[in-house]
Design a protein around this motif. Structure first.
Motif, PDB file in Angstrom:
ATOM      1  N   GLN A   1       0.840  -1.208   0.000  1.00 55.81           N
ATOM      2  CA  GLN A   1       0.000   0.000   0.000  1.00 55.81           C
ATOM      3  C   GLN A   1       0.870   1.251   0.000  1.00 55.81           C
ATOM      4  OE1 GLN A   1      -3.105   0.030   2.934  1.00 55.81           O
ATOM      5  NE2 GLN A   1      -3.425   2.214   2.732  1.00 55.81           N
TER       6      GLN A   1
ATOM      7  N   HIS B   1      -6.785   4.631  -6.033  1.00 55.05           N
ATOM      8  CA  HIS B   1      -7.017   4.727  -4.593  1.00 55.05           C
ATOM      9  C   HIS B   1      -6.064   3.735  -3.929  1.00 55.05           C
ATOM     10  CE1 HIS B   1      -9.054   4.568  -0.739  1.00 55.05           C
ATOM     11  NE2 HIS B   1      -9.723   5.660  -1.092  1.00 55.05           N
TER      12      HIS B   1
ATOM     13  N   SER C   1      -5.275   2.970  -0.916  1.00 55.92           N
ATOM     14  CA  SER C   1      -5.784   2.131   0.175  1.00 55.92           C
ATOM     15  C   SER C   1      -6.578   0.957  -0.373  1.00 55.92           C
ATOM     16  CB  SER C   1      -6.660   2.949   1.126  1.00 55.92           C
ATOM     17  OG  SER C   1      -5.885   3.915   1.775  1.00 55.92           O
ATOM     18  N   PHE C   2      -7.367   1.201  -1.450  1.00 56.64           N
ATOM     19  CA  PHE C   2      -8.122   0.113  -2.048  1.00 56.64           C
ATOM     20  C   PHE C   2      -7.180  -0.923  -2.651  1.00 56.64           C
ATOM     21  CE2 PHE C   2      -9.837  -2.006  -5.756  1.00 56.64           C
ATOM     22  CZ  PHE C   2     -10.915  -2.668  -5.186  1.00 56.64           C
TER      23      PHE C   2
ATOM     24  N   ALA D   1      -6.947  -4.738  -1.536  1.00 58.98           N
ATOM     25  CA  ALA D   1      -7.163  -5.838  -2.480  1.00 58.98           C
ATOM     26  C   ALA D   1      -5.954  -6.769  -2.508  1.00 58.98           C
ATOM     27  CB  ALA D   1      -7.450  -5.283  -3.873  1.00 58.98           C
TER      28      ALA D   1
END
Length: 195
Positions: free
Chosen positions: A133, A149, A151-152, A156
């Motif tokens: 991340q 994004h 954080s997404f 994931a």
């Protein structure tokens, strides 16, 4: 032999034994070994092994920690080489794959079946997911990966890493952990590449 020499030899011997244990465990697993067998295999006494850890279980956990500590240093060293933030992410994930490659099926099966060792792997997986991340965020900030994004993407990737760790990816695809991380590296880098 002087006391100072004994003191420096003790920790060095302990580290060498842990490295030897890591090599044995990676190729053969650890569940079926007794301390007597390990002492014979490492050409040392059981008391020498007890100086490293107080029980076979503690010895296993110490060796698993040693493996992941060494792997983390190697992964971070390789990830630091590229100057491009996007390339650092790719290098990081490929280095994880390379570090897991020597580990055979017996090691992963024993790891999954022994909760204290499995927790060491899970903790390292969580740390690696946070690092991914951070690398994605660095790439977005530097403009070397497309704006996403972070954080997404990190969440994931963490889910996929957890599925690799739990054996779900192996069950679904037949890929071992090292091969799964190599595929993950390709997928993430392709998805983040700027058009």
């Amino acid at each position: 032999m002087t006391t100072a020499r004994l003191a420096t030899r003790g920790p060095a011997r302990r580290e060498a034994l842990l490295d030897e244990l890591v090599d044995v465990f990676l190729t053969e697993g650890f569940a079926t070994f007794t301390l007597d067998e390990l002492a014979r295999r490492l050409h040392c006494s059981k008391s020498t092994l007890y100086a490293v850890a107080g029980s076979k279980e503690q010895l296993v956990v110490a060796a698993v920690r040693r493996f992941f500590a060494r792997a983390t240093l190697a992964v971070e060293s390789r990830a630091a080489e590229p100057t491009d933030a996007g390339e650092r992410l790719h290098a990081y994930l490929l280095a994880v794959s390379d570090q897991l490659r020597p580990a055979g099926p017996a090691f992963f099966a024993d790891l999954a079946a022994f909760p204290p060792a499995a927790e060491v792997y899970a903790r390292n997986t969580r740390t690696a997911a946070r690092r991914v991340q951070q690398l994605v965020s660095d790439g977005v900030d530097a403009g070397t990966v497309r704006p996403v994004h972070a954080s997404f993407v990190g969440a994931a990737v963490a889910e996929v890493m957890a599925a690799i760790h739990s054996g779900e990816i192996t069950a679904a695809t037949g890929l071992d952990d090292a091969a799964a991380y190599a595929e993950l590296a390709d997928l993430v880098v392709a998805g983040l590449r700027r058009p």
